[in-house]
Design a protein around this motif. Structure first.
Motif, PDB file in Angstrom:
ATOM      1  N   LEU A 133     -40.617  29.862 -10.611  1.00  0.00           N
ATOM      2  CA  LEU A 133     -39.546  29.767 -11.755  1.00  0.00           C
ATOM      3  C   LEU A 133     -38.314  30.353 -11.306  1.00  0.00           C
ATOM      4  CD1 LEU A 133     -41.148  30.151 -15.306  1.00  0.00           C
ATOM      5  CD2 LEU A 133     -40.610  27.873 -13.974  1.00  0.00           C
ATOM      6  N   SER A 134     -37.096  29.539 -11.455  1.00  0.00           N
ATOM      7  CA  SER A 134     -35.732  30.178 -11.342  1.00  0.00           C
ATOM      8  C   SER A 134     -35.804  31.432 -12.589  1.00  0.00           C
ATOM      9  CB  SER A 134     -34.843  29.356 -11.561  1.00  0.00           C
ATOM     10  OG  SER A 134     -34.595  28.785 -12.962  1.00  0.00           O
ATOM     11  N   SER A 135     -34.755  32.268 -12.514  1.00  0.00           N
ATOM     12  CA  SER A 135     -34.519  33.294 -13.312  1.00  0.00           C
ATOM     13  C   SER A 135     -34.218  32.674 -14.769  1.00  0.00           C
ATOM     14  CB  SER A 135     -33.372  34.277 -12.846  1.00  0.00           C
ATOM     15  OG  SER A 135     -32.225  33.653 -12.711  1.00  0.00           O
ATOM     16  N   GLY A 136     -33.340  31.516 -14.864  1.00  0.00           N
ATOM     17  CA  GLY A 136     -32.965  30.929 -15.825  1.00  0.00           C
ATOM     18  C   GLY A 136     -34.484  30.257 -16.645  1.00  0.00           C
ATOM     19  N   LEU A 137     -35.162  29.467 -16.035  1.00  0.00           N
ATOM     20  CA  LEU A 137     -36.403  29.023 -16.432  1.00  0.00           C
ATOM     21  C   LEU A 137     -37.421  30.168 -17.068  1.00  0.00           C
ATOM     22  CD1 LEU A 137     -37.004  25.865 -14.089  1.00  0.00           C
ATOM     23  CD2 LEU A 137     -36.308  25.876 -16.529  1.00  0.00           C
ATOM     24  N   ALA A 138     -37.514  31.357 -16.031  1.00  0.00           N
ATOM     25  CA  ALA A 138     -38.419  32.450 -16.613  1.00  0.00           C
ATOM     26  C   ALA A 138     -37.895  33.025 -17.731  1.00  0.00           C
ATOM     27  CB  ALA A 138     -38.249  33.291 -15.346  1.00  0.00           C
ATOM     28  N   ALA A 139     -36.465  33.046 -17.871  1.00  0.00           N
ATOM     29  CA  ALA A 139     -36.097  33.718 -19.170  1.00  0.00           C
ATOM     30  C   ALA A 139     -36.296  32.794 -20.407  1.00  0.00           C
ATOM     31  CB  ALA A 139     -34.300  33.751 -18.843  1.00  0.00           C
ATOM     32  N   ARG A 140     -36.153  31.604 -20.497  1.00  0.00           N
ATOM     33  CA  ARG A 140     -36.458  30.725 -21.316  1.00  0.00           C
ATOM     34  C   ARG A 140     -37.797  30.808 -21.709  1.00  0.00           C
ATOM     35  NH1 ARG A 140     -35.233  24.339 -20.801  1.00  0.00           N
ATOM     36  NH2 ARG A 140     -36.942  24.540 -19.392  1.00  0.00           N
ATOM     37  N   LEU A 141     -38.862  30.990 -20.564  1.00  0.00           N
ATOM     38  CA  LEU A 141     -40.365  31.024 -20.913  1.00  0.00           C
ATOM     39  C   LEU A 141     -40.513  32.532 -21.758  1.00  0.00           C
ATOM     40  CD1 LEU A 141     -43.258  30.372 -20.525  1.00  0.00           C
ATOM     41  CD2 LEU A 141     -43.196  31.364 -18.468  1.00  0.00           C
ATOM     42  N   ALA A 142     -39.471  33.669 -21.155  1.00  0.00           N
ATOM     43  CA  ALA A 142     -39.768  34.980 -21.890  1.00  0.00           C
ATOM     44  C   ALA A 142     -39.199  34.873 -23.137  1.00  0.00           C
ATOM     45  CB  ALA A 142     -39.278  35.791 -20.772  1.00  0.00           C
ATOM     46  N   GLY A 143     -38.437  33.873 -23.599  1.00  0.00           N
ATOM     47  CA  GLY A 143     -37.894  34.044 -24.636  1.00  0.00           C
ATOM     48  C   GLY A 143     -36.565  34.936 -24.980  1.00  0.00           C
ATOM     49  N   VAL A 144     -35.980  35.058 -23.914  1.00  0.00           N
ATOM     50  CA  VAL A 144     -34.711  35.995 -23.717  1.00  0.00           C
ATOM     51  C   VAL A 144     -33.721  35.333 -23.093  1.00  0.00           C
ATOM     52  CG1 VAL A 144     -36.074  37.960 -23.661  1.00  0.00           C
ATOM     53  CG2 VAL A 144     -35.289  37.199 -21.621  1.00  0.00           C
ATOM     54  N   SER A 145     -32.547  35.846 -23.081  1.00  0.00           N
ATOM     55  CA  SER A 145     -31.196  35.244 -22.694  1.00  0.00           C
ATOM     56  C   SER A 145     -31.681  35.559 -21.239  1.00  0.00           C
ATOM     57  CB  SER A 145     -30.125  35.824 -22.892  1.00  0.00           C
ATOM     58  OG  SER A 145     -29.838  37.037 -22.619  1.00  0.00           O
ATOM     59  N   ARG A 146     -30.781  34.756 -20.136  1.00  0.00           N
ATOM     60  CA  ARG A 146     -30.839  35.070 -18.803  1.00  0.00           C
ATOM     61  C   ARG A 146     -30.445  36.390 -18.367  1.00  0.00           C
ATOM     62  NH1 ARG A 146     -28.678  30.889 -14.124  1.00  0.00           N
ATOM     63  NH2 ARG A 146     -30.489  29.916 -14.852  1.00  0.00           N
ATOM     64  N   VAL A 147     -29.153  36.840 -18.968  1.00  0.00           N
ATOM     65  CA  VAL A 147     -28.692  38.228 -18.759  1.00  0.00           C
ATOM     66  C   VAL A 147     -29.799  39.062 -19.101  1.00  0.00           C
ATOM     67  CG1 VAL A 147     -26.904  39.902 -19.600  1.00  0.00           C
ATOM     68  CG2 VAL A 147     -26.401  37.492 -19.042  1.00  0.00           C
ATOM     69  N   ASP A 148     -30.382  38.901 -20.510  1.00  0.00           N
ATOM     70  CA  ASP A 148     -31.552  40.010 -20.599  1.00  0.00           C
ATOM     71  C   ASP A 148     -32.378  40.020 -19.751  1.00  0.00           C
ATOM     72  OD1 ASP A 148     -29.982  40.952 -22.768  1.00  0.00           O
ATOM     73  OD2 ASP A 148     -31.058  39.462 -24.281  1.00  0.00           O
ATOM     74  N   PHE A 149     -32.898  39.024 -19.166  1.00  0.00           N
ATOM     75  CA  PHE A 149     -33.875  38.846 -18.205  1.00  0.00           C
ATOM     76  C   PHE A 149     -33.601  39.507 -17.085  1.00  0.00           C
ATOM     77  CE2 PHE A 149     -36.397  36.462 -14.936  1.00  0.00           C
ATOM     78  CZ  PHE A 149     -37.668  36.597 -15.181  1.00  0.00           C
ATOM     79  N   TRP A 150     -32.168  39.405 -16.512  1.00  0.00           N
ATOM     80  CA  TRP A 150     -31.881  40.171 -15.334  1.00  0.00           C
ATOM     81  C   TRP A 150     -31.964  41.576 -15.540  1.00  0.00           C
ATOM     82  CZ3 TRP A 150     -26.647  37.037 -14.746  1.00  0.00           C
ATOM     83  CH2 TRP A 150     -26.997  35.896 -14.162  1.00  0.00           C
ATOM     84  N   TYR A 151     -31.894  42.012 -16.951  1.00  0.00           N
ATOM     85  CA  TYR A 151     -31.717  43.552 -17.084  1.00  0.00           C
ATOM     86  C   TYR A 151     -33.286  43.914 -17.078  1.00  0.00           C
ATOM     87  CZ  TYR A 151     -26.766  43.998 -18.271  1.00  0.00           C
ATOM     88  OH  TYR A 151     -25.663  44.071 -18.070  1.00  0.00           O
ATOM     89  N   LEU A 152     -34.044  43.139 -17.536  1.00  0.00           N
ATOM     90  CA  LEU A 152     -35.547  43.494 -17.730  1.00  0.00           C
ATOM     91  C   LEU A 152     -36.305  43.352 -16.188  1.00  0.00           C
ATOM     92  CD1 LEU A 152     -36.791  41.440 -20.679  1.00  0.00           C
ATOM     93  CD2 LEU A 152     -36.698  43.838 -20.617  1.00  0.00           C
ATOM     94  N   MET A 153     -35.478  42.746 -15.226  1.00  0.00           N
ATOM     95  CA  MET A 153     -36.172  42.620 -14.049  1.00  0.00           C
ATOM     96  C   MET A 153     -36.466  43.853 -13.391  1.00  0.00           C
ATOM     97  SD  MET A 153     -34.369  39.157 -12.591  1.00  0.00           S
ATOM     98  CE  MET A 153     -34.822  39.439 -10.990  1.00  0.00           C
ATOM     99  N   GLY A 154     -35.525  44.754 -13.732  1.00  0.00           N
ATOM    100  CA  GLY A 154     -35.612  46.278 -13.077  1.00  0.00           C
ATOM    101  C   GLY A 154     -36.927  46.949 -13.390  1.00  0.00           C
ATOM    102  N   ASP A 155     -37.403  46.765 -14.655  1.00  0.00           N
ATOM    103  CA  ASP A 155     -38.496  47.183 -15.037  1.00  0.00           C
ATOM    104  C   ASP A 155     -39.754  46.720 -14.605  1.00  0.00           C
ATOM    105  OD1 ASP A 155     -37.023  48.499 -17.260  1.00  0.00           O
ATOM    106  OD2 ASP A 155     -37.478  47.160 -18.769  1.00  0.00           O
ATOM    107  N   TYR A 156     -39.582  45.550 -13.634  1.00  0.00           N
ATOM    108  CA  TYR A 156     -40.826  45.238 -12.855  1.00  0.00           C
ATOM    109  C   TYR A 156     -40.423  45.131 -11.524  1.00  0.00           C
ATOM    110  CZ  TYR A 156     -42.569  43.218 -17.354  1.00  0.00           C
ATOM    111  OH  TYR A 156     -43.153  43.233 -18.671  1.00  0.00           O
ATOM    112  N   GLY A 157     -39.744  45.844 -11.062  1.00  0.00           N
ATOM    113  CA  GLY A 157     -39.343  46.308  -9.740  1.00  0.00           C
ATOM    114  C   GLY A 157     -38.731  44.872  -8.969  1.00  0.00           C
ATOM    115  N   LEU A 158     -38.281  44.002  -9.801  1.00  0.00           N
ATOM    116  CA  LEU A 158     -37.574  42.791  -9.069  1.00  0.00           C
ATOM    117  C   LEU A 158     -35.923  42.848  -9.331  1.00  0.00           C
ATOM    118  CD1 LEU A 158     -39.840  40.296 -11.041  1.00  0.00           C
ATOM    119  CD2 LEU A 158     -40.040  41.113  -8.684  1.00  0.00           C
ATOM    120  N   SER A 159     -35.575  42.202  -8.276  1.00  0.00           N
ATOM    121  CA  SER A 159     -34.035  42.261  -8.058  1.00  0.00           C
ATOM    122  C   SER A 159     -33.532  40.722  -8.269  1.00  0.00           C
ATOM    123  CB  SER A 159     -33.638  42.604  -6.657  1.00  0.00           C
ATOM    124  OG  SER A 159     -32.333  42.352  -6.475  1.00  0.00           O
ATOM    125  N   ILE A 160     -32.243  40.610  -8.738  1.00  0.00           N
ATOM    126  CA  ILE A 160     -31.677  39.169  -8.902  1.00  0.00           C
ATOM    127  C   ILE A 160     -31.350  38.643  -7.707  1.00  0.00           C
ATOM    128  CG2 ILE A 160     -31.214  39.456 -11.233  1.00  0.00           C
ATOM    129  CD1 ILE A 160     -28.151  39.840 -10.448  1.00  0.00           C
TER     130      ILE A 160
END
Length: 169
Positions: A133-160
């Motif tokens: 999934l792209s970050s936009g689709l993953a954010a939608r699945l997560a139920g958060v905005s794309r920007v919030d998803f980007w911030y959360l990625m660091g908690d999972y060791g992921l980078s945009i």
């Protein structure tokens, strides 16, 4: 495995053919290619999830069925169309479904599927990390905005920012 295809519909049809022949691993591989080409089609997650049940890949099945449920697919109705019920599936395959899978397949009767926010985010991160999934689709699945998803990625060791083998640092 078979020859690479250029059309999502071809992956769907070949995956269906593999599944009908009992070549479950090949079917899952084709459904994965299908999802890479058409990640916005929630029913494709259901198809791969149902096939993962046949492979006894409980974690993969749970993730795919949850993803399709969170995107509005009535997995209970789709499962009933194919197998009739969880009990019928178990009788046909000789495999007992884990309780959490059986719960996902239970008819909701107007009650939407609920998953806690942390679990939704973790599921979305897994799909994003696997390039499904792209970050936009993953954010939608997560139920958060794309920007919030980007911030959360660091908690999972992921980078945009993704660095491929051909990219230089």
């Amino acid at each position: 495995m078979g020859k690479p295809l250029n059309d999502a519909e071809a992956y769907l049809q070949r995956g269906n053919a593999y599944r009908a022949k009992g070549e479950i691993d090949k079917a899952i591989a084709d459904y994965t290619c299908l999802l890479e080409m058409r990640p916005k089609v929630a029913h494709h997650f259901y198809i791969r999830g149902e096939t993962r049940l046949l492979a006894k890949d409980w974690e993969g099945a749970r993730d795919d069925l949850s993803a399709s449920l969170l995107q509005g697919v009535d997995v209970a109705a789709a499962f009933e169309e194919t197998f009739g019920s969880a009990a019928a599936f178990e009788e046909k395959t000789g495999v007992r479904l884990p309780a959490e899978i059986a719960e996902l397949l239970r008819p909701r009767e107007g009650v939407p599927f609920e998953m806690d926010k942390d679990a939704r985010v973790a599921l979305a991160m897994r799909y994003y990390a696997n390039d499904e999934l792209s970050s936009g689709l993953a954010a939608r699945l997560a139920g958060v905005s794309r920007v919030d998803f980007w911030y959360l990625m660091g908690d999972y060791g992921l980078s945009i920012f993704s660095v491929g083998d051909d990219d230089e640092l």
